[in-house]
Design a protein around this motif. Sequence first.
Motif, PDB file in Angstrom:
ATOM      1  N   HIS A  59       3.195  -4.171   2.997  1.00 36.28           N
ATOM      2  CA  HIS A  59       4.360  -3.182   2.645  1.00 36.28           C
ATOM      3  C   HIS A  59       4.053  -2.026   2.473  1.00 36.28           C
ATOM      4  O   HIS A  59       3.130  -1.812   1.955  1.00 36.28           O
ATOM      5  CB  HIS A  59       5.290  -3.855   1.532  1.00 36.28           C
ATOM      6  CG  HIS A  59       5.782  -5.181   1.403  1.00 36.28           C
ATOM      7  ND1 HIS A  59       7.117  -5.431   1.911  1.00 36.28           N
ATOM      8  CD2 HIS A  59       5.445  -6.382   1.175  1.00 36.28           C
ATOM      9  CE1 HIS A  59       7.270  -6.765   1.987  1.00 36.28           C
ATOM     10  NE2 HIS A  59       6.150  -7.331   1.260  1.00 36.28           N
ATOM     11  N   ARG A  60       4.710  -1.195   3.095  1.00 38.68           N
ATOM     12  CA  ARG A  60       4.319   0.479   3.263  1.00 38.68           C
ATOM     13  C   ARG A  60       5.379   1.238   2.607  1.00 38.68           C
ATOM     14  O   ARG A  60       5.032   2.384   2.415  1.00 38.68           O
ATOM     15  CB  ARG A  60       3.903   1.050   4.522  1.00 38.68           C
ATOM     16  CG  ARG A  60       2.643   0.202   5.265  1.00 38.68           C
ATOM     17  CD  ARG A  60       1.526   0.310   4.501  1.00 38.68           C
ATOM     18  NE  ARG A  60       1.086   1.654   4.047  1.00 38.68           N
ATOM     19  CZ  ARG A  60       0.490   2.482   4.874  1.00 38.68           C
ATOM     20  NH1 ARG A  60      -0.003   2.076   5.971  1.00 38.68           N
ATOM     21  NH2 ARG A  60       0.042   3.668   4.578  1.00 38.68           N
ATOM     22  N   ASP A  61       6.468   0.636   2.152  1.00 35.85           N
ATOM     23  CA  ASP A  61       7.551   1.626   1.822  1.00 35.85           C
ATOM     24  C   ASP A  61       8.163   0.803   0.305  1.00 35.85           C
ATOM     25  O   ASP A  61       9.140   1.185  -0.106  1.00 35.85           O
ATOM     26  CB  ASP A  61       8.809   1.147   2.639  1.00 35.85           C
ATOM     27  CG  ASP A  61       9.105  -0.156   3.031  1.00 35.85           C
ATOM     28  OD1 ASP A  61       8.377  -1.205   2.486  1.00 35.85           O
ATOM     29  OD2 ASP A  61      10.330  -0.643   3.792  1.00 35.85           O
TER      30      ASP A  61
ATOM     31  N   ILE B 148      -4.261  -0.815  -4.413  1.00 35.90           N
ATOM     32  CA  ILE B 148      -3.223  -1.490  -3.627  1.00 35.90           C
ATOM     33  C   ILE B 148      -2.691  -3.006  -4.451  1.00 35.90           C
ATOM     34  O   ILE B 148      -3.407  -3.366  -5.684  1.00 35.90           O
ATOM     35  CB  ILE B 148      -3.791  -2.019  -2.322  1.00 35.90           C
ATOM     36  CG1 ILE B 148      -5.152  -3.094  -2.641  1.00 35.90           C
ATOM     37  CG2 ILE B 148      -4.451  -0.689  -1.437  1.00 35.90           C
ATOM     38  CD1 ILE B 148      -4.853  -4.511  -2.074  1.00 35.90           C
TER      39      ILE B 148
ATOM     40  N   GLU C  33      -4.017  -5.486   7.160  1.00 36.47           N
ATOM     41  CA  GLU C  33      -3.259  -6.103   8.436  1.00 36.47           C
ATOM     42  C   GLU C  33      -4.118  -6.899   9.162  1.00 36.47           C
ATOM     43  O   GLU C  33      -3.499  -7.813  10.229  1.00 36.47           O
ATOM     44  CB  GLU C  33      -2.669  -5.048   9.072  1.00 36.47           C
ATOM     45  CG  GLU C  33      -1.506  -4.060   8.308  1.00 36.47           C
ATOM     46  CD  GLU C  33      -1.231  -2.848   8.939  1.00 36.47           C
ATOM     47  OE1 GLU C  33      -0.143  -2.331   8.307  1.00 36.47           O
ATOM     48  OE2 GLU C  33      -1.829  -2.142   9.682  1.00 36.47           O
TER      49      GLU C  33
ATOM     50  N   ASN D  62      -4.333   4.565   4.231  1.00 39.65           N
ATOM     51  CA  ASN D  62      -4.330   3.952   5.429  1.00 39.65           C
ATOM     52  C   ASN D  62      -5.203   2.938   6.037  1.00 39.65           C
ATOM     53  O   ASN D  62      -5.046   1.944   6.470  1.00 39.65           O
ATOM     54  CB  ASN D  62      -4.290   5.121   6.699  1.00 39.65           C
ATOM     55  CG  ASN D  62      -2.615   5.890   6.524  1.00 39.65           C
ATOM     56  OD1 ASN D  62      -1.718   5.230   5.931  1.00 39.65           O
ATOM     57  ND2 ASN D  62      -2.633   7.192   6.637  1.00 39.65           N
TER      58      ASN D  62
ATOM     59  N   ALA E 296      -4.710  -0.286   4.367  1.00 39.29           N
ATOM     60  CA  ALA E 296      -3.754  -1.062   4.918  1.00 39.29           C
ATOM     61  C   ALA E 296      -4.134  -1.805   6.284  1.00 39.29           C
ATOM     62  O   ALA E 296      -3.667  -2.590   6.481  1.00 39.29           O
ATOM     63  CB  ALA E 296      -2.585  -0.020   5.342  1.00 39.29           C
TER      64      ALA E 296
ATOM     65  N   VAL F 140       0.784  -1.074  -0.099  1.00 42.41           N
ATOM     66  CA  VAL F 140      -0.015   0.242   0.127  1.00 42.41           C
ATOM     67  C   VAL F 140       0.840   1.159   0.089  1.00 42.41           C
ATOM     68  O   VAL F 140       1.851   1.457   0.773  1.00 42.41           O
ATOM     69  CB  VAL F 140      -0.878   0.058   1.314  1.00 42.41           C
ATOM     70  CG1 VAL F 140      -1.778   1.226   1.245  1.00 42.41           C
ATOM     71  CG2 VAL F 140      -1.620  -1.072   1.154  1.00 42.41           C
ATOM     72  N   HIS F 141       0.593   2.172  -0.731  1.00 40.40           N
ATOM     73  CA  HIS F 141       1.540   3.564  -1.088  1.00 40.40           C
ATOM     74  C   HIS F 141       0.700   4.602  -0.383  1.00 40.40           C
ATOM     75  O   HIS F 141      -0.595   4.601  -0.639  1.00 40.40           O
ATOM     76  CB  HIS F 141       1.743   3.521  -2.364  1.00 40.40           C
ATOM     77  CG  HIS F 141       2.537   2.612  -3.113  1.00 40.40           C
ATOM     78  ND1 HIS F 141       2.198   1.418  -3.852  1.00 40.40           N
ATOM     79  CD2 HIS F 141       3.899   2.440  -3.328  1.00 40.40           C
ATOM     80  CE1 HIS F 141       2.997   0.646  -4.190  1.00 40.40           C
ATOM     81  NE2 HIS F 141       4.200   1.302  -3.961  1.00 40.40           N
ATOM     82  N   ASP F 142       1.301   5.440   0.103  1.00 40.39           N
ATOM     83  CA  ASP F 142       0.619   6.713   0.765  1.00 40.39           C
ATOM     84  C   ASP F 142       0.082   7.595  -0.289  1.00 40.39           C
ATOM     85  O   ASP F 142      -0.894   8.020  -0.379  1.00 40.39           O
ATOM     86  CB  ASP F 142       1.440   7.355   1.883  1.00 40.39           C
ATOM     87  CG  ASP F 142       1.686   6.434   2.826  1.00 40.39           C
ATOM     88  OD1 ASP F 142       0.755   5.733   3.418  1.00 40.39           O
ATOM     89  OD2 ASP F 142       2.683   6.917   3.855  1.00 40.39           O
TER      90      ASP F 142
END
Length: 384
Positions: free
Chosen positions: A319-321, A343, A310, A303, A306, A171-173
């Motif tokens: 993965h967030r990065d 996502i 989770e 968010n 995500a 997931v990307h912000d």
Amino acid sequence: MSTITPDLLREWRRDFHCHPETAFEEHRTSARIVEILSGEGIEMVTGLGGGTGVVAWVDGRHASDRAIGLRADIDALDVSEANDFAHASRIPGKMHACGHDGHTTMLLGAACALAKDPDFAGRVYFIFQPAEENEGGGRVMVEEGLFERFAMEAVYGVHNWPGLEVGEAAVHDTAVMAAFDVFRVKITGHGCHAAMPHMGKDVVLAACQLVNQLQGIVSRETPAHQTAVMSVTQFHAGDAYNVMPESVELCGTVRCFDAELRDYLEERFRQAIAAMAAFHGLEASVDYQSRYPATFNTPAHANRCAEVLEAMPNIRQVHRDLPPSMASEDFAFMLQQRPGAYIWLGNGKDSAALHNPNYDFNDELAPIGVTYWSALVRTLLSQA
């Protein structure tokens, strides 16, 4: 109503895989989507997005005026499949090489599961979009009035991702996928005998120099903290050993994330073509098309996605990065109109790459996708 089992999802997905259809020609695919939804008593509108798109909806058992949209792409690619398994493509030269057969299956499964147990408040729309690959079916649906006709406060998308294990997600912000431009350049000179190049104007030499010069626009003029790609992917010239051709044609693509940089790259591209033509005494025509904008998530919605992932027992890691991809997505047109998030779900560490003739969607992923969509709806459209 049918029980949505892994075996049923596999059956649906492999049927779609056997019968790939490309942009705006997804008539069988659309009919099959309608057949499955109708069997569950789900309401829908057909004939959208140029004729093959479908939007269906399910109302929760709890009253609310809220609504969200979930989107899947349904088209295939002009790729000849190299796989020889039983569900390989039966259509020569066409293949589900990007997993849209799986995306369609996951959204169908979620629609059926939510129709069976609509434990949420409000309405969820299921958007089955044609022509994601190159032709902008998402743009067409938006221009047809998708969000005016089907009022929704946010929209969400999913793509399978080779290289991530099944049970992993990303997931990307903000930035997820790059903007997508294409170009076609025709350079015209004066043909001659290859033994007497001084008698003509050499378009091949000029074009070869141009390919190298274009790379400098990215490597020497793009700020180091910004990402861009300029790739020449086609070079067509001549058809004889001893003839200097009259013309050459170059095609390719430009990718980046920043809108101002995108405009700058196009301007410098055109300047480079004009300078090359003037230096070599040639004529040049440029067809430069801006296809898709960059795909940006809305941070708050990313968010929430995500958090849902989770909490799922069949997701081991979110993965967030991960860096965004330089590939592109016409879901960007929908995210320009509504907040939301796009996502990635892992298709397997050893999966063939997207758009590869050996690719196949991992059937183990389909139940995870159904669970994710269902959990997202119940979380976002909870009674609270």
